[in-house]
Design a protein around this motif. Structure first.
Motif, PDB file in Angstrom:
ATOM      1  N   ALA A  11       0.832  -1.212   0.000  1.00 42.79           N
ATOM      2  CA  ALA A  11       0.000   0.000   0.000  1.00 42.79           C
ATOM      3  C   ALA A  11       0.861   1.254   0.000  1.00 42.79           C
ATOM      4  N   ARG A  12       2.084   1.129   0.506  1.00 44.58           N
ATOM      5  CA  ARG A  12       3.022   2.257   0.522  1.00 44.58           C
ATOM      6  C   ARG A  12       3.931   2.265  -0.701  1.00 44.58           C
ATOM      7  N   GLY A  13       3.655   1.367  -1.637  1.00 45.99           N
ATOM      8  CA  GLY A  13       4.437   1.333  -2.857  1.00 45.99           C
ATOM      9  C   GLY A  13       5.724   0.542  -2.751  1.00 45.99           C
ATOM     10  N   ASN A  14       5.888  -0.234  -1.683  1.00 43.28           N
ATOM     11  CA  ASN A  14       7.102  -1.036  -1.491  1.00 43.28           C
ATOM     12  C   ASN A  14       6.911  -2.441  -2.049  1.00 43.28           C
ATOM     13  N   ARG A  15       7.928  -2.925  -2.734  1.00 46.85           N
ATOM     14  CA  ARG A  15       7.864  -4.258  -3.327  1.00 46.85           C
ATOM     15  C   ARG A  15       8.196  -5.316  -2.279  1.00 46.85           C
ATOM     16  N   VAL A  16       7.455  -6.438  -2.315  1.00 51.70           N
ATOM     17  CA  VAL A  16       7.601  -7.520  -1.332  1.00 51.70           C
ATOM     18  C   VAL A  16       7.935  -8.823  -2.056  1.00 51.70           C
ATOM     19  N   LEU A  17       8.848  -9.581  -1.487  1.00 50.86           N
ATOM     20  CA  LEU A  17       9.149 -10.940  -1.953  1.00 50.86           C
ATOM     21  C   LEU A  17       8.845 -11.899  -0.812  1.00 50.86           C
ATOM     22  N   PHE A  18       7.934 -12.833  -1.054  1.00 49.03           N
ATOM     23  CA  PHE A  18       7.570 -13.824  -0.038  1.00 49.03           C
ATOM     24  C   PHE A  18       8.107 -15.179  -0.475  1.00 49.03           C
ATOM     25  N   VAL A  19       8.918 -15.805   0.369  1.00 49.02           N
ATOM     26  CA  VAL A  19       9.601 -17.046   0.003  1.00 49.02           C
ATOM     27  C   VAL A  19       9.068 -18.212   0.839  1.00 49.02           C
ATOM     28  N   VAL A  20       8.625 -19.274   0.148  1.00 56.11           N
ATOM     29  CA  VAL A  20       8.196 -20.500   0.818  1.00 56.11           C
ATOM     30  C   VAL A  20       9.106 -21.634   0.355  1.00 56.11           C
ATOM     31  N   HIS A  21       9.093 -22.744   1.077  1.00 57.36           N
ATOM     32  CA  HIS A  21      10.011 -23.833   0.735  1.00 57.36           C
ATOM     33  C   HIS A  21       9.329 -24.990   0.021  1.00 57.36           C
ATOM     34  N   ARG A  22       8.003 -24.888  -0.183  1.00 56.02           N
ATOM     35  CA  ARG A  22       7.292 -25.950  -0.895  1.00 56.02           C
ATOM     36  C   ARG A  22       6.294 -25.364  -1.879  1.00 56.02           C
ATOM     37  N   LYS A  23       6.212 -25.969  -3.041  1.00 59.93           N
ATOM     38  CA  LYS A  23       5.334 -25.486  -4.103  1.00 59.93           C
ATOM     39  C   LYS A  23       3.876 -25.479  -3.656  1.00 59.93           C
ATOM     40  N   GLU A  24       3.470 -26.497  -2.901  1.00 62.30           N
ATOM     41  CA  GLU A  24       2.061 -26.617  -2.505  1.00 62.30           C
ATOM     42  C   GLU A  24       1.598 -25.423  -1.678  1.00 62.30           C
ATOM     43  N   LEU A  25       2.529 -24.730  -1.015  1.00 60.45           N
ATOM     44  CA  LEU A  25       2.153 -23.638  -0.128  1.00 60.45           C
ATOM     45  C   LEU A  25       1.944 -22.328  -0.876  1.00 60.45           C
ATOM     46  N   CYS A  26       2.428 -22.245  -2.125  1.00 62.52           N
ATOM     47  CA  CYS A  26       2.330 -20.989  -2.872  1.00 62.52           C
ATOM     48  C   CYS A  26       0.882 -20.557  -3.061  1.00 62.52           C
ATOM     49  N   GLN A  27       0.016 -21.472  -3.523  1.00 63.22           N
ATOM     50  CA  GLN A  27      -1.381 -21.117  -3.753  1.00 63.22           C
ATOM     51  C   GLN A  27      -2.095 -20.822  -2.447  1.00 63.22           C
ATOM     52  N   GLN A  28      -1.756 -21.582  -1.409  1.00 67.71           N
ATOM     53  CA  GLN A  28      -2.375 -21.380  -0.100  1.00 67.71           C
ATOM     54  C   GLN A  28      -2.081 -19.984   0.426  1.00 67.71           C
ATOM     55  N   ILE A  29      -0.817 -19.552   0.350  1.00 67.14           N
ATOM     56  CA  ILE A  29      -0.452 -18.232   0.865  1.00 67.14           C
ATOM     57  C   ILE A  29      -0.976 -17.137  -0.053  1.00 67.14           C
ATOM     58  N   THR A  30      -1.063 -17.417  -1.359  1.00 65.88           N
ATOM     59  CA  THR A  30      -1.622 -16.436  -2.291  1.00 65.88           C
ATOM     60  C   THR A  30      -3.080 -16.145  -1.952  1.00 65.88           C
ATOM     61  N   ASN A  31      -3.841 -17.171  -1.608  1.00 68.36           N
ATOM     62  CA  ASN A  31      -5.243 -16.980  -1.224  1.00 68.36           C
ATOM     63  C   ASN A  31      -5.352 -16.111   0.021  1.00 68.36           C
ATOM     64  N   THR A  32      -4.489 -16.368   1.014  1.00 74.51           N
ATOM     65  CA  THR A  32      -4.510 -15.580   2.248  1.00 74.51           C
ATOM     66  C   THR A  32      -4.120 -14.136   1.968  1.00 74.51           C
ATOM     67  N   PHE A  33      -3.077 -13.939   1.149  1.00 77.54           N
ATOM     68  CA  PHE A  33      -2.624 -12.580   0.821  1.00 77.54           C
ATOM     69  C   PHE A  33      -3.711 -11.807   0.070  1.00 77.54           C
ATOM     70  N   THR A  34      -4.448 -12.503  -0.799  1.00 81.18           N
ATOM     71  CA  THR A  34      -5.542 -11.858  -1.522  1.00 81.18           C
ATOM     72  C   THR A  34      -6.612 -11.368  -0.553  1.00 81.18           C
ATOM     73  N   ALA A  35      -6.956 -12.218   0.424  1.00 82.20           N
ATOM     74  CA  ALA A  35      -7.951 -11.843   1.434  1.00 82.20           C
ATOM     75  C   ALA A  35      -7.471 -10.687   2.303  1.00 82.20           C
ATOM     76  N   CYS A  36      -6.153 -10.564   2.440  1.00 86.16           N
ATOM     77  CA  CYS A  36      -5.578  -9.484   3.261  1.00 86.16           C
ATOM     78  C   CYS A  36      -5.430  -8.181   2.481  1.00 86.16           C
ATOM     79  N   GLY A  37      -5.689  -8.214   1.173  1.00 82.85           N
ATOM     80  CA  GLY A  37      -5.620  -6.994   0.379  1.00 82.85           C
ATOM     81  C   GLY A  37      -4.244  -6.661  -0.161  1.00 82.85           C
ATOM     82  N   VAL A  38      -3.401  -7.667  -0.364  1.00 80.30           N
ATOM     83  CA  VAL A  38      -2.058  -7.435  -0.897  1.00 80.30           C
ATOM     84  C   VAL A  38      -2.144  -7.052  -2.378  1.00 80.30           C
ATOM     85  N   ASP A  39      -1.372  -6.051  -2.771  1.00 82.13           N
ATOM     86  CA  ASP A  39      -1.290  -5.642  -4.170  1.00 82.13           C
ATOM     87  C   ASP A  39      -0.262  -6.526  -4.863  1.00 82.13           C
TER      88      ASP A  39
END
Length: 468
Positions: free
Chosen positions: A49-77
């Motif tokens: 929201a402040r225009g800062n770029r974020v990199l989120f790193v997970v160690h398993r492929k299966e978790l990418c979609q799970q965290i993407t869903n949560t980030f979407t609900a949290c309003g991440v750009d």
């Protein structure tokens, strides 16, 4: 945006305070089921929201979609946020936009070279790591990367305040892990498989489940594919809908099994290293542990998988059936643990182990199986397997914790309790335990322990502690 619980907001505030004080890398500690992904989502949403770029790193492929869903609900750009598996990010470093903030999930992995490569490539980014167990097996704390450790509320607090379900823990050391050898910090997988591939173990697992957890949605953690398949087959022989999954199971088949489990069509899921870190199954009521491990992190992740609350069952009590005695090595899920960023002192190298050839009397390394001089061959000694125990039923290790000590009305009584009682695993309660309980019970602590309290308690706990 998903609203934060009070303790989650307090953790975010403490992280911001640390960064404001000039910290460049911070490790946040919160127990399994405390809602780390929602906290991460709120932090990422605030940053983008402040225009800062974020990199989120997970160690398993299966978790990418799970965290993407949560980030979407949290309003991440997501135009400013990249979610990626660590290996993928490593391969694409040159193409990855430079982030202002790097969020690391399950940060106890951060000392591995893949994570370090990412951090070294983006030296200007602020690094926030999240984990329930801030240590790496054989290496201790994570101070090589993080400058500050910020602890949130304990697992016990989460249970007492109904953010996690209480549990019953059943165990007996059915499989003797004392003779297993170690490779890369954990038990040798081939030896674990040989140890667990006993029909009596499978039968006892099913028998105990039928007596202690019949009908409960259950995840079984196994040591190998063969063990997992055999365990699932043993459940099916009793008419229980059980399935086996592992890393080689096709994605579509794996997803169908998980969805069937969520709907209640599948009762038991047997797996090898799949449903551990970051895998949220709110309808899991029971876990069965059939893999001995030296890793505290793995034990905590697996044993607590059934402790998520269920809105449809407010009286839920999670069940943990430990068939390999992991509790004797690591304790119970809600034991008070003292964390530190300090690394373990490296052990001195042991003297080289040698033996003498009985034929030509040459001295060779103990691992040698054939004498290089006379070709004498040592016969391999048969290692004794575990005792096959029939018809054994697990015993409850802890009967609904948090009872006797809450009757203490003073610091003296609390210390008397600590000196006259032991934990369920036979270990003693440490002094820090008394300090934590004094905070929770509102008991005043003698002034002479102030310096110890500063060292052993979180800042928020210390502020609530009374002195006399």
């Amino acid at each position: 945006m998903i609203p934060l619980r009070p303790y989650q907001q307090e953790l975010v505030d403490n992280i911001r305070r640390a960064i404001g004080q000039g910290r460049h890398s911070v490790c946040a500690v919160l127990g399994c089921g405390g809602g780390k992904s929602v906290i991460q989502g709120n932090i990422a949403a605030s940053a983008t929201a402040r225009g800062n770029r974020v990199l989120f790193v997970v160690h398993r492929k299966e978790l990418c979609q799970q965290i993407t869903n949560t980030f979407t609900a949290c309003g991440v750009d997501f135009s400013l946020c990249t979610v990626g598996m660590v290996q993928t990010v490593c391969r694409r470093l040159a193409k990855t936009p430079e982030p202002k903030l790097i969020l690391v999930d399950e940060a106890h992995h951060i000392l591995s070279q893949s994570y370090l490569s990412i951090l070294q490539h983006f030296p200007g980014a602020v690094v926030l790591g999240f984990t329930a167990t801030p240590q790496r097996m054989n290496e201790g704390g994570l101070g090589a990367v993080f400058e500050e450790l910020i602890e949130s509320v304990s697992t016990e607090w989460l249970i007492q305040n109904h953010y996690l379900a209480p549990y019953k823990y059943y165990g007996v050391q059915l499989a003797d892990a004392s003779k297993l050898h170690t490779k890369r910090g954990d038990y040798d997988k081939a030896e674990v498989e040989a140890l667990m591939n006993k029909r009596a173990i499978f039968g006892s697992a099913v028998e105990n489940w039928l007596q202690l957890a019949k009908g409960k949605q259950t995840i079984v953690y196994c040591s190998s594919i063969a063990t997992s398949e055999g365990t699932a087959a043993a459940f099916r022989e009793q008419g229980i809908n059980a399935m086996h999954l592992d890393g080689t199971t096709p994605q579509a088949q794996r997803q169908a099994a998980v969805e069937g489990f969520r709907r209640g069509e599948v009762t038991v899921l047997c797996n090898v290293d799949l449903f551990g870190e970051g895998f949220d199954v709110p309808d899991c009521d029971c876990v069965v542990l059939m893999r001995p491990t030296k890793s505290l992190t793995l034990h905590i992740q697996q044993s607590m998988r059934s402790m998520r609350t269920n809105p449809n069952n407010p009286d839920k009590v999670a069940l943990i059936l430990d068939h390999v005695g992991n509790f004797t090595r690591h304790g119970l899920p809600d034991d008070v643990r003292e964390w530190s960023l300090e690394s373990k002192a490296k052990k001195k190298k042991q003297e080289l182990s040698v033996k003498q050839c009985p034929n030509c009397f040459a001295v060779v390394k103990s691992a040698v199986q054939e004498c290089p001089y006379c070709k004498y061959v040592w016969e391999k000694e048969e290692r004794e397997g575990p005792e096959v125990v029939e018809d054994i039923i697990l015993q409850e290790v802890a009967r609904m914790p948090y009872s006797k000590h809450i009757e203490c009305k003073s610091w003296a009584q609390l210390e008397l309790f600590r000196s006259t009682h032991k934990r369920a695993d036979g270990k003693i309660f440490k002094f820090a335990w008394s300090l934590h309980k004094a905070v929770q019970l509102g008991l005043a602590v003698p002034e002479r322990y102030r310096s110890a309290a500063i060292r052993l308690l979180r800042q928020d706990e210390y502020r609530r502690l009374k002195f006399e």
